[in-house]
Motif scaffolding. Structure first.
Motif, mmCIF file in Angstrom:
data_model
loop_
_atom_site.group_PDB
_atom_site.id
_atom_site.type_symbol
_atom_site.label_atom_id
_atom_site.label_comp_id
_atom_site.label_asym_id
_atom_site.label_seq_id
_atom_site.Cartn_x
_atom_site.Cartn_y
_atom_site.Cartn_z
ATOM 1 N N GLU A 83 -17.292 -0.515 11.086
ATOM 2 C CA GLU A 83 -17.859 -1.086 12.316
ATOM 3 C C GLU A 83 -16.836 -1.868 13.125
ATOM 4 N N VAL A 84 -15.880 -2.478 12.431
ATOM 5 C CA VAL A 84 -14.898 -3.327 13.116
ATOM 6 C C VAL A 84 -13.667 -2.539 13.573
ATOM 7 N N TRP A 85 -13.656 -1.217 13.329
ATOM 8 C CA TRP A 85 -12.465 -0.418 13.621
ATOM 9 C C TRP A 85 -11.993 -0.581 15.069
ATOM 10 N N ALA A 86 -12.916 -0.502 16.014
ATOM 11 C CA ALA A 86 -12.552 -0.569 17.427
ATOM 12 C C ALA A 86 -11.940 -1.919 17.803
ATOM 13 N N GLU A 87 -12.260 -2.949 17.029
ATOM 14 C CA GLU A 87 -11.751 -4.288 17.321
ATOM 15 C C GLU A 87 -10.412 -4.570 16.645
ATOM 16 N N TYR A 88 -10.015 -3.694 15.737
ATOM 17 C CA TYR A 88 -8.764 -3.903 15.007
ATOM 18 C C TYR A 88 -7.544 -3.781 15.924
ATOM 19 N N SER A 89 -6.526 -4.567 15.605
ATOM 20 C CA SER A 89 -5.231 -4.418 16.267
ATOM 21 C C SER A 89 -4.518 -3.234 15.629
ATOM 22 N N ALA A 90 -3.414 -2.800 16.225
ATOM 23 C CA ALA A 90 -2.632 -1.692 15.658
ATOM 24 C C ALA A 90 -2.161 -2.062 14.249
ATOM 25 N N ARG A 91 -1.756 -3.290 14.071
ATOM 26 C CA ARG A 91 -1.298 -3.766 12.757
ATOM 27 C C ARG A 91 -2.425 -3.657 11.725
ATOM 28 N N GLU A 92 -3.623 -4.088 12.104
ATOM 29 C CA GLU A 92 -4.763 -4.058 11.181
ATOM 30 C C GLU A 92 -5.170 -2.619 10.860
ATOM 31 N N LYS A 93 -5.037 -1.725 11.837
ATOM 32 C CA LYS A 93 -5.366 -0.317 11.604
ATOM 33 C C LYS A 93 -4.366 0.314 10.627
ATOM 34 N N ALA A 94 -3.102 -0.050 10.769
ATOM 35 C CA ALA A 94 -2.086 0.460 9.841
ATOM 36 C C ALA A 94 -2.350 -0.065 8.430
ATOM 37 N N LEU A 95 -2.645 -1.347 8.314
ATOM 38 C CA LEU A 95 -2.946 -1.933 7.002
ATOM 39 C C LEU A 95 -4.179 -1.268 6.383
ATOM 40 N N SER A 96 -5.173 -0.997 7.215
ATOM 41 C CA SER A 96 -6.396 -0.369 6.746
ATOM 42 C C SER A 96 -6.105 1.022 6.184
ATOM 43 N N PHE A 97 -5.218 1.768 6.852
ATOM 44 C CA PHE A 97 -4.846 3.093 6.353
ATOM 45 C C PHE A 97 -4.139 2.971 5.006
ATOM 46 N N PHE A 98 -3.165 2.092 4.919
ATOM 47 C CA PHE A 98 -2.399 1.946 3.677
ATOM 48 C C PHE A 98 -3.303 1.566 2.515
ATOM 49 N N TYR A 99 -4.132 0.544 2.725
ATOM 50 C CA TYR A 99 -5.021 0.111 1.635
ATOM 51 C C TYR A 99 -5.992 1.233 1.261
ATOM 52 N N GLY A 100 -6.545 1.905 2.263
ATOM 53 C CA GLY A 100 -7.502 2.978 2.011
ATOM 54 C C GLY A 100 -6.878 4.158 1.295
ATOM 55 N N PHE A 101 -5.663 4.538 1.709
ATOM 56 C CA PHE A 101 -4.990 5.685 1.114
ATOM 57 C C PHE A 101 -4.685 5.447 -0.361
ATOM 58 N N PHE A 102 -4.132 4.287 -0.667
ATOM 59 C CA PHE A 102 -3.747 4.035 -2.059
ATOM 60 C C PHE A 102 -4.934 3.713 -2.950
ATOM 61 N N GLU A 103 -6.024 3.263 -2.358
ATOM 62 C CA GLU A 103 -7.257 3.099 -3.121
ATOM 63 C C GLU A 103 -7.798 4.473 -3.501
ATOM 64 N N LEU A 104 -7.767 5.400 -2.549
ATOM 65 C CA LEU A 104 -8.218 6.768 -2.804
ATOM 66 C C LEU A 104 -7.327 7.463 -3.831
ATOM 67 N N LEU A 105 -6.041 7.180 -3.753
ATOM 68 C CA LEU A 105 -5.073 7.853 -4.627
ATOM 69 C C LEU A 105 -5.220 7.442 -6.097
ATOM 70 N N LYS A 106 -5.831 6.280 -6.331
ATOM 71 C CA LYS A 106 -6.005 5.811 -7.713
ATOM 72 C C LYS A 106 -6.728 6.843 -8.573
ATOM 73 N N SER A 107 -7.721 7.519 -7.993
ATOM 74 C CA SER A 107 -8.517 8.478 -8.766
ATOM 75 C C SER A 107 -7.754 9.773 -9.023
ATOM 76 N N SER A 108 -6.599 9.942 -8.367
ATOM 77 C CA SER A 108 -5.789 11.157 -8.570
ATOM 78 C C SER A 108 -4.358 10.789 -8.947
ATOM 79 N N ARG A 109 -4.210 9.661 -9.611
ATOM 80 C CA ARG A 109 -2.869 9.148 -9.909
ATOM 81 C C ARG A 109 -2.035 10.127 -10.749
ATOM 82 N N SER A 110 -2.657 10.735 -11.757
ATOM 83 C CA SER A 110 -1.896 11.648 -12.619
ATOM 84 C C SER A 110 -1.355 12.839 -11.825
ATOM 85 N N PHE A 111 -2.177 13.399 -10.945
ATOM 86 C CA PHE A 111 -1.721 14.516 -10.125
ATOM 87 C C PHE A 111 -0.640 14.063 -9.149
ATOM 88 N N ALA A 112 -0.830 12.885 -8.545
ATOM 89 C CA ALA A 112 0.156 12.361 -7.591
ATOM 90 C C ALA A 112 1.517 12.200 -8.260
#
Length: 211
Positions: A69-98
């Motif tokens: 919901e807050v995506w549109a209000e995020y700054s560019a910095r916050e959007k980049a941080l959101s991607f990084f945190y989201g990507f590596f959280e998702l990657l945890k479930s596929s760590r062995s393959f990664a």
């Protein structure tokens, strides 16, 4: 009937169990009760399967963070941080393959082929948020250098990915710290700094100096 997802899941299971790619598409297809034709309907090679899996991580992360919901209000910095945190959280479930795919890539400064589609998706996302940041004046529009901002973000991404592979901390807390510090430092460089002020002052002096 084979699907993109079923082929990807079967491939991941195979390489993690055997420690290597199947010897041939024929063997892989037979073991998974499909024909070669069904496999080639979706992928041209095993490398293409790996590329699609990594690209999928990026696409899924971007889709998920943009539903906030807050995506549109995020700054560019916050959007980049959101991607990084989201990507590596998702990657945890596929760590062995990664780790499997990363460890078999040749060392060097060029982007491994398996990451090329991922890089295209990531840079498209980076371009989007960086343009927003420049338009809002959050980021400084520097002649020649602004076009390289996305390259700096890609370097930051690769650094964090390699850091995560070697992170043994509980819950990968050190990776979260590396993301916070790294992305913030990178965005600090994108913003107006004393160097910019000095450069502007230098231009002013040159323009107004008397011979």
């Amino acid at each position: 009937m084979a699907t993109i997802e079923s082929i990807q899941n079967a491939y991941i299971d195979y390489v993690l169990t055997e420690g290597s790619q199947p010897k041939s598409v024929y063997i892989f297809a037979k073991q998974n009760e499909m024909t070669e034709a069904e496999f080639y309907q979706f992928f041209g090679s095993f490398e293409a399967v790996e590329q699609a899996i990594w690209a999928g991580f990026a696409n899924k992360t971007i889709a998920e963070i943009k539903t906030q919901e807050v995506w549109a209000e995020y700054s560019a910095r916050e959007k980049a941080l959101s991607f990084f945190y989201g990507f590596f959280e998702l990657l945890k479930s596929s760590r062995s393959f990664a780790i499997y795919t990363i460890n078999k890539q040749p060392k060097g400064f060029t982007t491994p082929r398996v990451f090329e589609p991922l890089k295209d998706i990531y840079e498209g996302f980076a371009d989007e948020i960086l343009k927003e940041g420049i338009e809002s004046t959050e980021l400084t529009d520097r002649k020649f250098f602004s076009k390289r901002y996305k390259d700096a973000l890609w370097i930051q991404f690769v650094f964090v990915l390699n850091f995560w592979v070697n992170d043994n901390s509980a819950g990968f807390e050190k990776t979260d710290e590396a993301i916070e510090k790294g992305v913030n430092v990178t965005f600090d460089l994108f913003q107006r700094s004393p160097i910019d002020n000095l450069f502007e002052y230098g231009k002013f002096l040159v323009k107004n100096s008397r011979n």
